[in-house]
Design a protein around this motif. Structure first.
Motif, PDB file in Angstrom:
ATOM      1  N   GLY A  40      -2.778  14.786  -4.627  1.00 38.87           N
ATOM      2  CA  GLY A  40      -3.948  14.039  -4.202  1.00 38.87           C
ATOM      3  C   GLY A  40      -5.004  14.896  -3.546  1.00 38.87           C
ATOM      4  O   GLY A  40      -5.922  14.388  -2.901  1.00 38.87           O
TER       5      GLY A  40
ATOM      6  N   TYR B 153      -0.670  13.042  -0.395  1.00 41.62           N
ATOM      7  CA  TYR B 153       0.727  12.658  -0.192  1.00 41.62           C
ATOM      8  C   TYR B 153       1.599  13.896  -0.310  1.00 41.62           C
ATOM      9  O   TYR B 153       1.376  14.746  -1.165  1.00 41.62           O
ATOM     10  CB  TYR B 153       1.149  11.590  -1.206  1.00 41.62           C
TER      11      TYR B 153
ATOM     12  N   GLY C  31      -5.999  10.420   0.996  1.00 45.31           N
ATOM     13  CA  GLY C  31      -5.457  10.354  -0.360  1.00 45.31           C
ATOM     14  C   GLY C  31      -4.416  11.417  -0.663  1.00 45.31           C
ATOM     15  O   GLY C  31      -3.967  11.551  -1.808  1.00 45.31           O
TER      16      GLY C  31
ATOM     17  N   ALA D  54      -0.670  -0.975  -1.075  1.00 39.93           N
ATOM     18  CA  ALA D  54      -1.429   0.083  -1.746  1.00 39.93           C
ATOM     19  C   ALA D  54      -0.853   1.461  -1.399  1.00 39.93           C
ATOM     20  O   ALA D  54      -0.703   2.325  -2.268  1.00 39.93           O
ATOM     21  CB  ALA D  54      -2.898   0.008  -1.351  1.00 39.93           C
ATOM     22  N   LEU D  55      -0.512   1.677  -0.141  1.00 37.76           N
ATOM     23  CA  LEU D  55       0.098   2.944   0.269  1.00 37.76           C
ATOM     24  C   LEU D  55       1.449   3.137  -0.418  1.00 37.76           C
ATOM     25  O   LEU D  55       1.788   4.242  -0.857  1.00 37.76           O
ATOM     26  CB  LEU D  55       0.276   2.975   1.786  1.00 37.76           C
ATOM     27  N   ARG D  56       2.226   2.059  -0.507  1.00 38.92           N
ATOM     28  CA  ARG D  56       3.533   2.148  -1.152  1.00 38.92           C
ATOM     29  C   ARG D  56       3.409   2.561  -2.603  1.00 38.92           C
ATOM     30  O   ARG D  56       4.173   3.409  -3.092  1.00 38.92           O
ATOM     31  CB  ARG D  56       4.263   0.803  -1.060  1.00 38.92           C
ATOM     32  N   ARG D  57       2.464   1.978  -3.328  1.00 41.44           N
ATOM     33  CA  ARG D  57       2.291   2.306  -4.749  1.00 41.44           C
ATOM     34  C   ARG D  57       1.943   3.772  -4.935  1.00 41.44           C
ATOM     35  O   ARG D  57       2.484   4.444  -5.828  1.00 41.44           O
ATOM     36  CB  ARG D  57       1.211   1.428  -5.374  1.00 41.44           C
ATOM     37  N   ARG D  58       1.044   4.298  -4.101  1.00 42.76           N
ATOM     38  CA  ARG D  58       0.665   5.711  -4.231  1.00 42.76           C
ATOM     39  C   ARG D  58       1.844   6.620  -3.891  1.00 42.76           C
ATOM     40  O   ARG D  58       2.071   7.641  -4.548  1.00 42.76           O
ATOM     41  CB  ARG D  58      -0.534   6.026  -3.334  1.00 42.76           C
ATOM     42  N   TRP D  59       2.586   6.282  -2.842  1.00 43.49           N
ATOM     43  CA  TRP D  59       3.760   7.079  -2.491  1.00 43.49           C
ATOM     44  C   TRP D  59       4.778   7.069  -3.636  1.00 43.49           C
ATOM     45  O   TRP D  59       5.323   8.112  -3.988  1.00 43.49           O
ATOM     46  CB  TRP D  59       4.397   6.544  -1.211  1.00 43.49           C
ATOM     47  N   ASP D  60       5.030   5.913  -4.206  1.00 46.74           N
ATOM     48  CA  ASP D  60       5.992   5.826  -5.307  1.00 46.74           C
ATOM     49  C   ASP D  60       5.574   6.699  -6.485  1.00 46.74           C
ATOM     50  O   ASP D  60       6.423   7.340  -7.119  1.00 46.74           O
ATOM     51  CB  ASP D  60       6.143   4.371  -5.766  1.00 46.74           C
ATOM     52  N   ARG D  61       4.283   6.750  -6.771  1.00 48.33           N
ATOM     53  CA  ARG D  61       3.815   7.609  -7.863  1.00 48.33           C
ATOM     54  C   ARG D  61       4.040   9.082  -7.531  1.00 48.33           C
ATOM     55  O   ARG D  61       4.413   9.880  -8.400  1.00 48.33           O
ATOM     56  CB  ARG D  61       2.331   7.348  -8.146  1.00 48.33           C
ATOM     57  N   ALA D  62       3.803   9.450  -6.273  1.00 49.53           N
ATOM     58  CA  ALA D  62       4.023  10.843  -5.860  1.00 49.53           C
ATOM     59  C   ALA D  62       5.494  11.227  -6.003  1.00 49.53           C
ATOM     60  O   ALA D  62       5.821  12.329  -6.465  1.00 49.53           O
ATOM     61  CB  ALA D  62       3.549  11.044  -4.421  1.00 49.53           C
TER      62      ALA D  62
END
Length: 523
Positions: free
Chosen positions: A388, A365, A363, A503-511
């Motif tokens: 994260g 990034y 979790g 799912a990985l893309r969404r978390r990266w974009d938020r970071a």
């Protein structure tokens, strides 16, 4: 032999008895010199790091004299190791870290200031004013480049404003500008004793001062950065095709009389070394930064999604070939940061072992915006973050997140390429030091959903300069011969489920969103 310019066609130079090619690869953290034979096999090589100077946060400088001395010593070393002399070397190619800006006095041969490196962000305030002007869109149309501290023109302006030796030399008409290729070429061909002041079109296209469609300087563009066009004109090197004659090595340097017959900026050289010659072909270099080039052929494609338009290469007497580029500032440099600043690894190679102690990023990034975010975001106000974190996170998770950041950033620029061109590449040709990490290459294929292919020789930047020089000298006669020399290595197919990738893309974009805005004025 004279170091004067002699226009040539590919394959039309004399002295065809020698067939070994020397490649000078002057990079951001080190310089490498390699000798290849006519089958592009390495005969001898040597590499040496140079100092990185960080006078203030966001500032990065190099000592251009140190770099020149290093290159000269490496040239003699690899020639001796190979048991060769100047008579055995057919030609020399140069490739270099692009945008890094050197200003020197042509009468003394001394730089007037340390070289300002491409990663440096000191000119951000100047560029805010330029971006707010009515001419910002016109500058991008002419040059193909966004208004960013990455490029040369604002660096020239900064040195002239803050360096008295630079101003005095400019007033005398003795100040000269060049990227590292120009600085090395000038010294190789005589320096103060008649050195050639020239660059190739790929390096010139990274200055914010060249018209991308004509391939000619536009000194009047300097006025947007506070530069006097009449003063700027004499400072600029002559622009030549990437594959052409740049002059002969002087008697004061090892390999006197050998001609320099190819110059390419480092990322264009890596593409040339991967035989990315045709429209639609894509390479991604994993080095200090990470740079994806998509060949667009003879057409200049204007990006609407944060990429820059640039010259891919030019053969002597032919029209330039162009590319879309996604430039990522921090990739391998993040591994160096883990080693030198945090001390969590002893050598750069240790990062793969440390990342391998965990099965995923837990979790965590890592957005390595040490000098802002480059393509496709172009946010100079961004700064690096690790997000994260929980009590579960270990050094292994941070190391893994640092490696994965390169793959995520590549996904961002490839998405922009697809938006701009409507084309998804059949394969990504990977090269550079980080590409030897098999696990990273598999993760890259997974997050892209596109196969990744690595050549047997991952140091394609030096190879590309050798290809260009050999083509210019006549060791090889055409691009098809160069294609035949390329030997593919391992290939990775996407193996990740689409829902996991998303799912990985969404978390990266938020970071990435959280990393932006750190330098905004809160007042």
């Amino acid at each position: 032999m004279s170091s004067a310019y002699c226009p040539v066609r590919v394959g039309m130079l004399a002295n065809m008895t020698a067939s070994a090619i020397m490649s000078i690869d002057q990079g951001t953290t080190s310089s490498r010199v390699v000798i290849y034979d006519e089958r592009a096999r390495v005969l001898s090589s040597a590499q040496r790091e140079h100092r990185q100077h960080f006078p203030q946060p966001g500032w990065v400088e190099h000592d251009a004299v140190e770099i020149w001395n290093t290159v000269r010593e490496l040239m003699g070393l690899v020639t001796a190791r190979a048991g060769m002399s100047a008579e055995d070397i057919a030609c020399i190619g140069i490739t270099n870290q692009r945008e890094t800006t050197v200003l020197w006095d042509v009468e003394t041969g001394r730089p007037v200031h340390r070289a300002i490196v491409w990663q440096d962000t000191r000119t951000d305030d100047l560029l805010v004013r330029v971006r707010e002007s009515d001419d910002a869109d016109e500058l991008r149309r002419i040059t193909g480049l966004p208004l960013a501290s990455y490029f040369c023109a604002p660096k020239i302006a900064w040195i002239l404003e803050y360096s008295e030796p630079a101003r005095l030399a400019a007033e005398r008409g003795t100040l000269r500008f060049g990227t590292m290729d120009t600085w090395l070429l000038w010294n190789l061909t005589g320096g103060v004793h008649g050195g050639v002041h020239a660059t190739d079109i790929t390096n010139a296209s990274r200055t914010l001062l060249m018209d991308l469609e004509t391939g000619q300087w536009r000194p009047e563009l300097g006025a947007h950065f506070g530069l006097d066009p009449e003063q700027l004109g004499p400072m600029l090197p002559e622009i030549r095709a990437s594959v052409s004659d740049f002059g002969a090595v002087s008697a004061r340097v090892p390999l006197a009389g050998v001609r320099v017959t190819g110059i390419l900026g480092d990322q264009q050289s890596a593409a040339f070394g991967q035989a990315v010659f045709a429209p639609g072909e894509v390479k991604n270099t994993y080095g200090t930064g990470c740079f994806l080039l998509h060949n667009t052929g003879a057409e200049v494609v204007r990006s609407e999604h944060g990429l820059l338009s640039t010259v891919a290469y030019q053969l002597d007497g032919e029209a330039p070939m162009y590319a879309l580029e996604g430039s990522i500032a921090q990739a391998g440099s993040v591994v160096q940061w883990l080693r030198d600043n945090l001390g969590v690894i002893t050598t750069s190679e240790d990062v793969e072992r440390l990342a391998g102690t965990v099965t995923d990023n837990g979790g965590v990034y890592f957005v390595p915006a040490f000098s802002g975010l480059f393509a496709p975001h172009w946010r100079p106000d961004a700064r690096g973050l690790i997000i994260g974190l929980t009590g579960y996170a270990t050094a292994g998770h941070i190391a893994r997140a640092a490696l994965e950041a390169t793959a995520f950033q590549t996904r961002d620029v490839l998405a922009a390429v697809v938006e701009d061109t409507g084309l998804t590449p059949e394969v990504i040709r990977a090269d550079g030091g980080m590409s030897v990490n098999d696990e990273l290459m598999q993760f890259q294929a997974d997050v892209l959903g596109v196969p990744v292919q690595r050549p047997r020789n991952v140091e394609t930047t030096a190879l590309g300069a050798a290809y260009a020089a050999g083509l210019g000298h006549g060791v090889w006669t055409d691009l098809d011969q160069l294609r035949e020399l390329c030997v593919t290595g391992q290939r990775w197919e996407p193996a990740m489920a689409p829902e996991q990738r998303e799912a990985l893309r969404r978390r990266w974009d938020r970071a990435v969103v959280h990393a932006q805005g750190w330098l905004l004025d809160d007042a």
